[in-house]
Design a protein around this motif. Structure first.
Motif: not given
Length: 291
Positions: A188-191, A198-200, A205-206, A285-286
């Motif tokens: 949830l924290s990462v979500y 996705k912007t990075m 960014a790798t 994810l796309k």
């Protein structure tokens, strides 16, 4: 307007971190408490066993010298924890206080016998061992009778086996649940940062570069939760030691180190693995799937 939004984001971030730390703390505290119980289960079981007495009643023909010699054998026996000699006159006084009557005066003699109340070391209070000790005592021609609660010995050992088994089962279940809870909190924290991820990724960014700050943040939260859980487990150990001082839990520094070290390592490992797979999921994810 921007500052208000920033404050809102900051509060939401702190709330997210707090929920992760709380989940880690509660789960690891429970696992640590169960681990502490399992490590000290033998001490706890021995503590119950050592409170089961055996009484040896001597015949009237046993002289003070005979009793003294027998006492010397008790001092050297490896299965004896402690013993107490009960003179028949002292036993009569105690019995008179219990029943409220002077039965010695009524009968004209003291029908009680000199005896020894014995407590054994815990590892010897099992069915076969204590039976063998009982037969050894009965070989002494000066001993009239050997009395102990055989059913209680069997009941204690059966219950200890059952409790140990179920604690192992419960520990395994909670270990699995702990991983799911901590994993859900971290996901949830990462979500909440999936668009940042996705912007990075879109600016080149790798994956390892993107994962690193998320993993490091989660590991730090895991460390904080682990330290709080360790403090809680030490408080439980202190409380148990104050209530049952014979267990000497706090003096067993090796066991405490194993439990506390295990809590700290598990907290780091779970947060690392959970965050790694959570970030990996959003990295794969796309852009359309983010919504």
């Amino acid at each position: 307007m921007a500052s208000s939004f920033e404050r809102y984001q900051k509060r939401r971030l702190i709330s997210s971190y707090f929920s992760v730390i709380l989940s880690i703390f509660l789960v690891l505290f429970l696992l640590g408490s169960l681990g502490l119980f399992l490590i000290n289960s033998e001490k706890i079981s021995n503590n119950f066993r050592e409170n089961i007495p055996m009484s040896l009643y001597f015949k009237d023909k046993a002289t003070p010298d005979d009793l003294a010699k027998f006492e010397e054998t008790l001092k050297t026996a490896p299965y004896i924890k402690d013993f107490k000699f009960v003179h028949k006159d002292s036993a009569a006084v105690e019995q008179q206080e219990v029943i409220g009557e002077d039965f010695v005066h009524f009968l004209g003699f003291n029908p009680l016998q000199n005896s020894y109340d014995i407590h054994f070391n815990g590892e010897y209070v099992i069915k076969d061992s204590i039976k063998e000790i009982e037969l050894t005592f009965k070989e002494n021609e000066l001993i009239e009778d050997v009395v102990y609660d055989q059913q209680l010995v069997e009941l204690v050992n059966e219950n200890i086996t059952k409790i140990t088994f179920w604690v192992l089962v419960i520990s395994a279940v909670f270990a699995f649940i702990s991983f799911l809870l901590i994993n859900s909190s971290l996901r949830l924290s990462v979500y909440s940062k999936r668009f940042i991820i996705k912007t990075m990724q879109m600016v080149g960014a790798t994956k390892s570069f993107i994962r690193k700050p998320f993993i490091w943040t989660s590991v730090k939260l895991g460390m904080i939760g682990s330290i709080l859980a360790i403090i809680g487990v030490l408080a439980i150990a202190y409380y148990a030691d104050s209530k049952f001082p014979t267990l000497l839990i706090l003096e067993d520094t090796q066991s405490l180190f194993i439990v506390c070290g295990g809590i700290f390592i598990v907290g780091i490992i779970i947060t690392y693995i959970s965050t790694f797979f959570a970030t990996q999921r959003f990295l794969n994810l796309k852009s359309d799937d983010l919504y």
